[in-house]
Structures are given as structure tokens and as C-alpha cells.
Design a protein around this motif. Structure first.
Motif, PDB file in Angstrom:
ATOM      1  N   GLN A  48      26.816  -6.046  92.296  1.00  0.00           N
ATOM      2  CA  GLN A  48      27.216  -6.023  93.541  1.00  0.00           C
ATOM      3  C   GLN A  48      28.608  -6.386  93.554  1.00  0.00           C
ATOM      4  O   GLN A  48      29.338  -5.766  94.337  1.00  0.00           O
ATOM      5  CB  GLN A  48      26.175  -6.763  94.458  1.00  0.00           C
ATOM      6  CG  GLN A  48      25.063  -6.368  94.734  1.00  0.00           C
ATOM      7  CD  GLN A  48      24.837  -4.907  95.111  1.00  0.00           C
ATOM      8  OE1 GLN A  48      25.327  -4.661  96.008  1.00  0.00           O
ATOM      9  NE2 GLN A  48      24.092  -4.320  94.473  1.00  0.00           N
ATOM     10  N   CYS A  49      28.940  -7.401  92.803  1.00  0.00           N
ATOM     11  CA  CYS A  49      30.372  -7.743  92.608  1.00  0.00           C
ATOM     12  C   CYS A  49      31.494  -6.718  92.329  1.00  0.00           C
ATOM     13  O   CYS A  49      32.580  -6.454  92.858  1.00  0.00           O
ATOM     14  CB  CYS A  49      30.452  -9.183  91.975  1.00  0.00           C
ATOM     15  SG  CYS A  49      29.959  -8.781  90.186  1.00  0.00           S
TER      16      CYS A  49
ATOM     17  N   PHE B 181      36.135  -7.950  89.160  1.00  0.00           N
ATOM     18  CA  PHE B 181      34.909  -8.222  88.278  1.00  0.00           C
ATOM     19  C   PHE B 181      34.397  -6.853  87.700  1.00  0.00           C
ATOM     20  O   PHE B 181      34.554  -5.725  88.139  1.00  0.00           O
ATOM     21  CB  PHE B 181      33.730  -8.561  89.265  1.00  0.00           C
ATOM     22  CG  PHE B 181      33.930  -9.553  90.297  1.00  0.00           C
ATOM     23  CD1 PHE B 181      33.963 -11.038  89.695  1.00  0.00           C
ATOM     24  CD2 PHE B 181      34.239  -9.540  91.443  1.00  0.00           C
ATOM     25  CE1 PHE B 181      34.116 -12.057  90.225  1.00  0.00           C
ATOM     26  CE2 PHE B 181      34.567 -10.560  92.396  1.00  0.00           C
ATOM     27  CZ  PHE B 181      34.418 -11.982  91.712  1.00  0.00           C
TER      28      PHE B 181
ATOM     29  N   CYS C  84      24.331 -15.171  86.365  1.00  0.00           N
ATOM     30  CA  CYS C  84      24.338 -13.773  86.523  1.00  0.00           C
ATOM     31  C   CYS C  84      22.967 -13.039  86.250  1.00  0.00           C
ATOM     32  O   CYS C  84      22.626 -13.020  85.064  1.00  0.00           O
ATOM     33  CB  CYS C  84      25.481 -13.194  86.269  1.00  0.00           C
ATOM     34  SG  CYS C  84      25.751 -11.325  86.185  1.00  0.00           S
TER      35      CYS C  84
ATOM     36  N   VAL D  44      33.276 -17.712  87.402  1.00  0.00           N
ATOM     37  CA  VAL D  44      31.734 -16.968  87.489  1.00  0.00           C
ATOM     38  C   VAL D  44      30.855 -17.927  86.402  1.00  0.00           C
ATOM     39  O   VAL D  44      31.498 -18.489  85.471  1.00  0.00           O
ATOM     40  CB  VAL D  44      31.921 -15.535  87.197  1.00  0.00           C
ATOM     41  CG1 VAL D  44      32.613 -15.000  88.210  1.00  0.00           C
ATOM     42  CG2 VAL D  44      32.529 -15.406  85.635  1.00  0.00           C
TER      43      VAL D  44
ATOM     44  N   ILE E  97      29.125 -16.555  91.599  1.00  0.00           N
ATOM     45  CA  ILE E  97      30.565 -16.548  91.789  1.00  0.00           C
ATOM     46  C   ILE E  97      30.911 -17.551  92.602  1.00  0.00           C
ATOM     47  O   ILE E  97      30.251 -17.995  93.692  1.00  0.00           O
ATOM     48  CB  ILE E  97      30.936 -15.171  92.419  1.00  0.00           C
ATOM     49  CG1 ILE E  97      30.392 -14.118  91.661  1.00  0.00           C
ATOM     50  CG2 ILE E  97      32.217 -15.036  92.687  1.00  0.00           C
ATOM     51  CD1 ILE E  97      30.430 -12.580  92.416  1.00  0.00           C
TER      52      ILE E  97
ATOM     53  N   ALA F 116      31.730 -10.503  97.774  1.00  0.00           N
ATOM     54  CA  ALA F 116      31.272 -10.359  96.393  1.00  0.00           C
ATOM     55  C   ALA F 116      30.540 -11.666  96.166  1.00  0.00           C
ATOM     56  O   ALA F 116      29.319 -11.790  95.796  1.00  0.00           O
ATOM     57  CB  ALA F 116      32.331 -10.073  95.248  1.00  0.00           C
ATOM     58  N   ALA F 117      31.140 -12.750  96.408  1.00  0.00           N
ATOM     59  CA  ALA F 117      30.491 -14.131  96.275  1.00  0.00           C
ATOM     60  C   ALA F 117      29.305 -14.319  97.210  1.00  0.00           C
ATOM     61  O   ALA F 117      28.284 -14.615  96.907  1.00  0.00           O
ATOM     62  CB  ALA F 117      31.557 -15.343  96.430  1.00  0.00           C
TER      63      ALA F 117
ATOM     64  N   CYS G 230      26.283 -11.931  96.349  1.00  0.00           N
ATOM     65  CA  CYS G 230      25.775 -12.203  94.730  1.00  0.00           C
ATOM     66  C   CYS G 230      24.284 -12.587  94.714  1.00  0.00           C
ATOM     67  O   CYS G 230      24.287 -13.963  95.230  1.00  0.00           O
ATOM     68  CB  CYS G 230      26.870 -13.084  93.924  1.00  0.00           C
ATOM     69  SG  CYS G 230      26.052 -13.486  92.150  1.00  0.00           S
TER      70      CYS G 230
ATOM     71  N   VAL H 197      28.114 -10.358  84.527  1.00  0.00           N
ATOM     72  CA  VAL H 197      29.607 -10.377  85.106  1.00  0.00           C
ATOM     73  C   VAL H 197      30.612 -10.831  84.090  1.00  0.00           C
ATOM     74  O   VAL H 197      30.502 -11.643  83.246  1.00  0.00           O
ATOM     75  CB  VAL H 197      29.590 -11.195  86.231  1.00  0.00           C
ATOM     76  CG1 VAL H 197      29.212 -12.736  85.904  1.00  0.00           C
ATOM     77  CG2 VAL H 197      30.686 -10.947  87.052  1.00  0.00           C
TER      78      VAL H 197
ATOM     79  N   VAL I 103      36.661 -10.524  97.394  1.00  0.00           N
ATOM     80  CA  VAL I 103      36.061 -11.367  96.479  1.00  0.00           C
ATOM     81  C   VAL I 103      35.202 -12.311  97.260  1.00  0.00           C
ATOM     82  O   VAL I 103      34.150 -12.531  96.742  1.00  0.00           O
ATOM     83  CB  VAL I 103      37.340 -12.168  96.033  1.00  0.00           C
ATOM     84  CG1 VAL I 103      36.835 -13.389  94.898  1.00  0.00           C
ATOM     85  CG2 VAL I 103      38.160 -11.372  94.792  1.00  0.00           C
TER      86      VAL I 103
END
Length: 64
Positions: free
Chosen positions: A15-16, A24, A10, A5, A60, A51-52, A55, A33, A48
Motif C-alpha cells: 500500500q505504501c 517507498f 512489513c 521503516v 512505517i 502511507a503510514a 500500512c 518495504v 507519506v
């Protein structure tokens, strides 16, 4: 899978954390983050990656 990260990117949207809370977290003082698991187990890979992808700051990075 290797997760990194960039806290400087960030924006604290969180959201992650909603998608992958085992991997996270966010700092209490500013919502930035915090990476809890840089090498998550296979059962968390899909979350994961999601999440990436969602973002908003592209903070991420996922390898593998």
C-alpha cells in the motif's frame, strides 16, 4: 520529516508503494518495504503520512 521503516514488521501489502512510490519500494524477492527517501520533500509529506496510516503492519514511522 523523517521516515523510518521496520522491515521485520512489513507484511508486503504494498500500500505504501501505491500511495508514495517516490518514497517507498518493495524488494523483488519477497515484497518487503524498501525506503527510498528517509527525508522526503514537503510536497510528499501528505502521501507519506497516508502511507503510514494505511500500512496494515504499522511498519512505517513518521517523525515531524
Amino acid at each position: 520529516m523523517r521516515v523510518t521503516v521496520d522491515p521485520d514488521k512489513c507484511c508486503g501489502a504494498g500500500q505504501c508503494v501505491l500511495v508514495a512510490p517516490e518514497v517507498f519500494d518493495q524488494r523483488d524477492e519477497d515484497g518487503i518495504v524498501v525506503l527510498l527517501d528517509a527525508a522526503p520533500p514537503a510536497d510528499r509529506h501528505e502521501a507519506v503520512r497516508e502511507a503510514a496510516a494505511i500500512c496494515p503492519a504499522a511498519a512505517i514511522e513518521v517523525d515531524a
